[in-house]
Design a protein around this motif. Sequence first.
Motif, PDB file in Angstrom:
ATOM      1  N   ASN A  85       0.836  -1.206   0.000  1.00 47.61           N
ATOM      2  CA  ASN A  85       0.000   0.000   0.000  1.00 47.61           C
ATOM      3  C   ASN A  85       0.871   1.256   0.000  1.00 47.61           C
ATOM      4  O   ASN A  85       0.575   2.235  -0.689  1.00 47.61           O
ATOM      5  CB  ASN A  85      -0.919   0.003   1.218  1.00 47.61           C
ATOM      6  N   GLY A  86       1.959   1.217   0.802  1.00 44.20           N
ATOM      7  CA  GLY A  86       2.865   2.356   0.841  1.00 44.20           C
ATOM      8  C   GLY A  86       3.534   2.610  -0.498  1.00 44.20           C
ATOM      9  O   GLY A  86       3.648   3.755  -0.955  1.00 44.20           O
ATOM     10  N   MET A  87       3.960   1.532  -1.163  1.00 44.69           N
ATOM     11  CA  MET A  87       4.607   1.654  -2.468  1.00 44.69           C
ATOM     12  C   MET A  87       3.601   2.102  -3.527  1.00 44.69           C
ATOM     13  O   MET A  87       3.883   2.985  -4.348  1.00 44.69           O
ATOM     14  CB  MET A  87       5.218   0.305  -2.853  1.00 44.69           C
ATOM     15  N   LYS A  88       2.450   1.511  -3.492  1.00 42.53           N
ATOM     16  CA  LYS A  88       1.415   1.808  -4.489  1.00 42.53           C
ATOM     17  C   LYS A  88       0.994   3.271  -4.424  1.00 42.53           C
ATOM     18  O   LYS A  88       0.669   3.897  -5.451  1.00 42.53           O
ATOM     19  CB  LYS A  88       0.218   0.886  -4.234  1.00 42.53           C
ATOM     20  N   GLY A  89       1.011   3.831  -3.209  1.00 40.36           N
ATOM     21  CA  GLY A  89       0.543   5.197  -3.027  1.00 40.36           C
ATOM     22  C   GLY A  89       1.566   6.264  -3.383  1.00 40.36           C
ATOM     23  O   GLY A  89       1.224   7.462  -3.427  1.00 40.36           O
ATOM     24  N   ARG A  90       2.804   5.883  -3.634  1.00 39.66           N
ATOM     25  CA  ARG A  90       3.829   6.876  -3.965  1.00 39.66           C
ATOM     26  C   ARG A  90       3.671   7.361  -5.412  1.00 39.66           C
ATOM     27  O   ARG A  90       3.430   6.567  -6.317  1.00 39.66           O
ATOM     28  CB  ARG A  90       5.223   6.306  -3.753  1.00 39.66           C
ATOM     29  N   LYS A  91       3.833   8.647  -5.592  1.00 39.42           N
ATOM     30  CA  LYS A  91       3.708   9.251  -6.918  1.00 39.42           C
ATOM     31  C   LYS A  91       5.065   9.234  -7.604  1.00 39.42           C
ATOM     32  O   LYS A  91       6.032   9.829  -7.120  1.00 39.42           O
ATOM     33  CB  LYS A  91       3.183  10.688  -6.776  1.00 39.42           C
ATOM     34  N   LEU A  92       5.146   8.547  -8.734  1.00 37.54           N
ATOM     35  CA  LEU A  92       6.396   8.498  -9.496  1.00 37.54           C
ATOM     36  C   LEU A  92       6.225   9.261 -10.805  1.00 37.54           C
ATOM     37  O   LEU A  92       5.166   9.198 -11.442  1.00 37.54           O
ATOM     38  CB  LEU A  92       6.793   7.052  -9.791  1.00 37.54           C
ATOM     39  N   THR A  93       7.276   9.929 -11.212  1.00 36.74           N
ATOM     40  CA  THR A  93       7.263  10.652 -12.480  1.00 36.74           C
ATOM     41  C   THR A  93       8.152   9.905 -13.462  1.00 36.74           C
ATOM     42  O   THR A  93       9.367   9.766 -13.238  1.00 36.74           O
ATOM     43  CB  THR A  93       7.784  12.092 -12.301  1.00 36.74           C
ATOM     44  N   TYR A  94       7.552   9.407 -14.528  1.00 35.83           N
ATOM     45  CA  TYR A  94       8.311   8.685 -15.547  1.00 35.83           C
ATOM     46  C   TYR A  94       8.666   9.638 -16.688  1.00 35.83           C
ATOM     47  O   TYR A  94       8.034  10.691 -16.871  1.00 35.83           O
ATOM     48  CB  TYR A  94       7.497   7.508 -16.078  1.00 35.83           C
ATOM     49  N   ASP A  95       9.657   9.249 -17.475  1.00 37.07           N
ATOM     50  CA  ASP A  95      10.051  10.068 -18.618  1.00 37.07           C
ATOM     51  C   ASP A  95       8.908  10.162 -19.619  1.00 37.07           C
ATOM     52  O   ASP A  95       8.054   9.277 -19.701  1.00 37.07           O
ATOM     53  CB  ASP A  95      11.287   9.478 -19.299  1.00 37.07           C
ATOM     54  N   ALA A  96       8.939  11.241 -20.416  1.00 33.51           N
ATOM     55  CA  ALA A  96       7.844  11.486 -21.359  1.00 33.51           C
ATOM     56  C   ALA A  96       7.671  10.343 -22.354  1.00 33.51           C
ATOM     57  O   ALA A  96       6.541  10.015 -22.751  1.00 33.51           O
ATOM     58  CB  ALA A  96       8.095  12.801 -22.109  1.00 33.51           C
ATOM     59  N   ASP A  97       8.782   9.701 -22.753  1.00 33.38           N
ATOM     60  CA  ASP A  97       8.668   8.645 -23.760  1.00 33.38           C
ATOM     61  C   ASP A  97       8.146   7.331 -23.181  1.00 33.38           C
ATOM     62  O   ASP A  97       8.001   6.338 -23.910  1.00 33.38           O
ATOM     63  CB  ASP A  97      10.002   8.407 -24.471  1.00 33.38           C
ATOM     64  N   PHE A  98       7.829   7.303 -21.894  1.00 36.16           N
ATOM     65  CA  PHE A  98       7.191   6.110 -21.314  1.00 36.16           C
ATOM     66  C   PHE A  98       5.864   5.822 -22.000  1.00 36.16           C
ATOM     67  O   PHE A  98       5.428   4.670 -22.087  1.00 36.16           O
ATOM     68  CB  PHE A  98       6.998   6.308 -19.810  1.00 36.16           C
ATOM     69  N   GLU A  99       5.237   6.875 -22.508  1.00 34.67           N
ATOM     70  CA  GLU A  99       3.955   6.718 -23.211  1.00 34.67           C
ATOM     71  C   GLU A  99       4.078   5.779 -24.411  1.00 34.67           C
ATOM     72  O   GLU A  99       3.108   5.127 -24.795  1.00 34.67           O
ATOM     73  CB  GLU A  99       3.440   8.079 -23.683  1.00 34.67           C
ATOM     74  N   THR A 100       5.264   5.706 -25.003  1.00 34.70           N
ATOM     75  CA  THR A 100       5.443   4.840 -26.175  1.00 34.70           C
ATOM     76  C   THR A 100       5.363   3.360 -25.810  1.00 34.70           C
ATOM     77  O   THR A 100       5.275   2.508 -26.696  1.00 34.70           O
ATOM     78  CB  THR A 100       6.812   5.109 -26.848  1.00 34.70           C
ATOM     79  N   CYS A 101       5.423   3.048 -24.512  1.00 39.19           N
ATOM     80  CA  CYS A 101       5.352   1.660 -24.058  1.00 39.19           C
ATOM     81  C   CYS A 101       3.915   1.234 -23.756  1.00 39.19           C
ATOM     82  O   CYS A 101       3.681   0.097 -23.322  1.00 39.19           O
ATOM     83  CB  CYS A 101       6.202   1.462 -22.802  1.00 39.19           C
TER      84      CYS A 101
END
Length: 689
Positions: free
Chosen positions: A580-596
Motif C-alpha cells: 500500500n505504501g509503495m502503491k501510493g507513492r507518486k512516481l514521475t516517468y520520462d515522457a517517452d514512457f507513453e510509447t510503451c
Amino acid sequence: MSELEEYHQNLMADIRREADASGVFPVEAFFDRMTERLTEAGELEVADRAYFQSGEGGQKLRIDGYAGDPRDSEGVLGLIICDFAEGDTVQTFDSSKLPSLLNPLIRFFRKARDEQFRDSLNEANPAFQISDMIIATWSQITKIKLILISNRTFVGKGDGVPLQDSGGVPVSYSVWDLARFERFDRSGQAREDIVIDFARDFGAPLPALKASQTEAALESYLLIVPGEQLAAIYDKWGARLLEANVRSFLQARAKTNKGIQTTIKDAPELFFPYNNGLSATADAVSCIRTEEGLAVASISNLQIVNGAQTTGSIHAALKSAKEQLPQVFVQMKLTVVPSDRSEEIVPRISEFANTQNKVNAADFFSNHPFHIRMEQFSRDVIFTAREGERHDTKWFYERSRGQFINARARLTSAQQKKFDIEFPKSQFFSKTDLAKFEFSATGQPHIVSRGAQKNFAAFAKDIGEAWSKGDASYDEIWFKRLISKAIIFRWLETEVPKQNWYEGGYRANIVTYAMAKVFHDANGEKQVLDLDAIWRKQSVPEPLQRALLRAAAEAHDVIVHPPAGIRNMSEWAKQQACWNGMKGRKLTYDADFETCLTLVEIAKTAKRDEKAKKAMTDGINAQSEAVNLGADFWRDVLAWGRDRKRLTPKDMQILEVCASIPRRIPTDQQSRYALEVLGRMKDQGYGDA
C-alpha cells in the motif's frame, strides 16, 4: 562424464553466469538458486538471504539465511549456511568436516539470543534483524532446524540428524549436498526414504482392514491411528509427511483448525466420530498377522494428501493437550501407489477426498489442465530471434520437476546442441516462476515476497477459481503475454544489483515491487502496458527500462525504511501495508514512457484476432485429420453408433458426410464436430478390444 559431474558442470556455469550478469557474488547466486529447491521440497516454507560473518577459527560466526518468522511455520526456526566450493571438479566432504561447517552457524545462533549482541549491531545489519526476531519469538519456538547447503558431495548421512537441545528446544541439522540437489532436479526426490516402523518406534503395529481385492489395480487399507502415534510420527518427520502440493495448498489457509483443537481438549473421545480422517498414500506397506488379525507393521514414504490440518492439530496437542491424546483416534484411508503412477493417482485422491475447501489441492498438481496447456504452448510457440541473434527460440515451461534436465539428457550430443538453441537455459521457467511473474504484474508483490510456495499457493487458488468458470482466456496470447512478464522480471533481476543505490539484500523484494508498481501505474481504463510489443521483440524497451529502475529505487526505499516498530525488512516486505505504501507513492516517468503503452481496445483486438487465428488453424487441422481417417473408418463409426442407438440425427448427418470422402469433403466445422462424436463414441466403448 557421469550424470553428477555433468550436473555440477552445468550448475557452476549457471551460477557464474547469474553472478556475472547480476553483479553478485557466486555464493549469493548459489544461495538463491538452491533455496528455491528447499522450499519446493518442503524443507522450508520460505528462505530469505541474510549474510553475516565475523571472527576466525573457533570464534567464527556465520549465517547465510533464515526461513522466515518461526510463528508462520509452527514454531520452527530455520537457519541456513552455505558451503560453496569454487572449481570445475566435484569435491566431497565427510562427517568429520561437519563440525567445522555447522559450528559457525551454531555459534551465531547462540550469540543471536543475547540482547547485548543484538544491540551491538546496526539495525540495518541482517544479523541484527535475525537476532531481534529470535529474541522476540523465543517463547514460541518449538524446534531449531540448521540447514547446510553445499555444492560438494557429502559422503555420509545427515538428513534430520538431532543435536543437543538448546534451552530446552530440540535442534536438528539437515545436509543438502550436490548429489541431493541433483536427485531433486532430475526427479523431484531428494530425501532418504521415510520408513515408519510402528512396532519398533511407535508402540505397536496398527490393526488394519484390507480394502482392496487381490487383483485390484491399487492396494488399499483402512486403519485407526492413535493420536499419540500420529503426533509422534509428525513430530519426527514434520511437513515431509505432507505431499508437497497439499502443503502449498494449506499455506493459503489456517495452519490448524480451532474446532479440531477444541474437540481434542474438551471431548477427545468424540474426535473419531467428529473428524473426517486422513487420506494417505505410500510407496509400500508391510503387513503381519496378529491374534487380532491383520496389522500394518511399517509404511514406506507415507504422504498425507488430505487431512493435513487434522494432523497439524493433533501434533499441536503435544503441547496444549498432551493428557487428552491417549483418547484421540483418527481413521486413515491408505493407498499404495507405485511411484510411476503417483502423478496420475495422487491428485485424484486429493481432489475427491477434499470436501472442506471449495478450491481443492488438485488445482496445484502438475497435471492440472492449466499446467498442461501452458506446457503445450511452451513446446509449440516460437519467438522471433532478438536483435543481433540468429535463431528463433522457445520458452521451456517445466510443469513437473525434472522435465528439462531429463529431456536434454536423452539426446545425443548433436541433438543437445540443437535443443540448447531451441530452448536456451535463460528461457526455462517453472510453476513457481510463472506464479511470480503473474502476481508481480497483477499487483501482489507482498504475496510474492512471502516465498515461492506461498505465492504459488495463492496463485493456484486464483487460477483454480477462474479456470472452473471458464478456461478460454488462457489461450496462446495469454501465454505470449506471460512471456513478456517473464522478460521484464528477469531483466529487473539482472539490473537491480548493478544500481548505485543498491546496498545488497532484498533483491527479490525490490524486483517484484518495482514490476508491480510500473504495471499498476501503466494500466488504466484507456491504456495498458503494451505486452505484445515485448514478446515480439523479446526485449524490454528502453523507456520501460528507465521506468522500471525508477520504480526499483523507490521500492528499495520503501522496503529498507519500514514504519517505526518494524525492524525486519524482509518480513515488512511480506505485508499488505508495504505494498500500500509503495502503491501510493507518486512516481514521475520520462515522457517517452507513453510509447510503451497501448490503447485497451487495441489490446482487446489483438486478443480477438489471436482467437480467430486459432479457430481457423484448429479447423484446418480437424479437416485434415477427418479426411486422413478415410471413408471406411467413418462408415465403421457410423455403423457402431447406429447399432447401439448412441447417435443423434445431427451426429448421423455429419458422419454420413465423412463416410462419403472423397466424393464429399466435410467442412472444418463439420470435421470438428465429427471428431467430437468420435471422442464420445470412444468413451462409450468404440474401439475397445
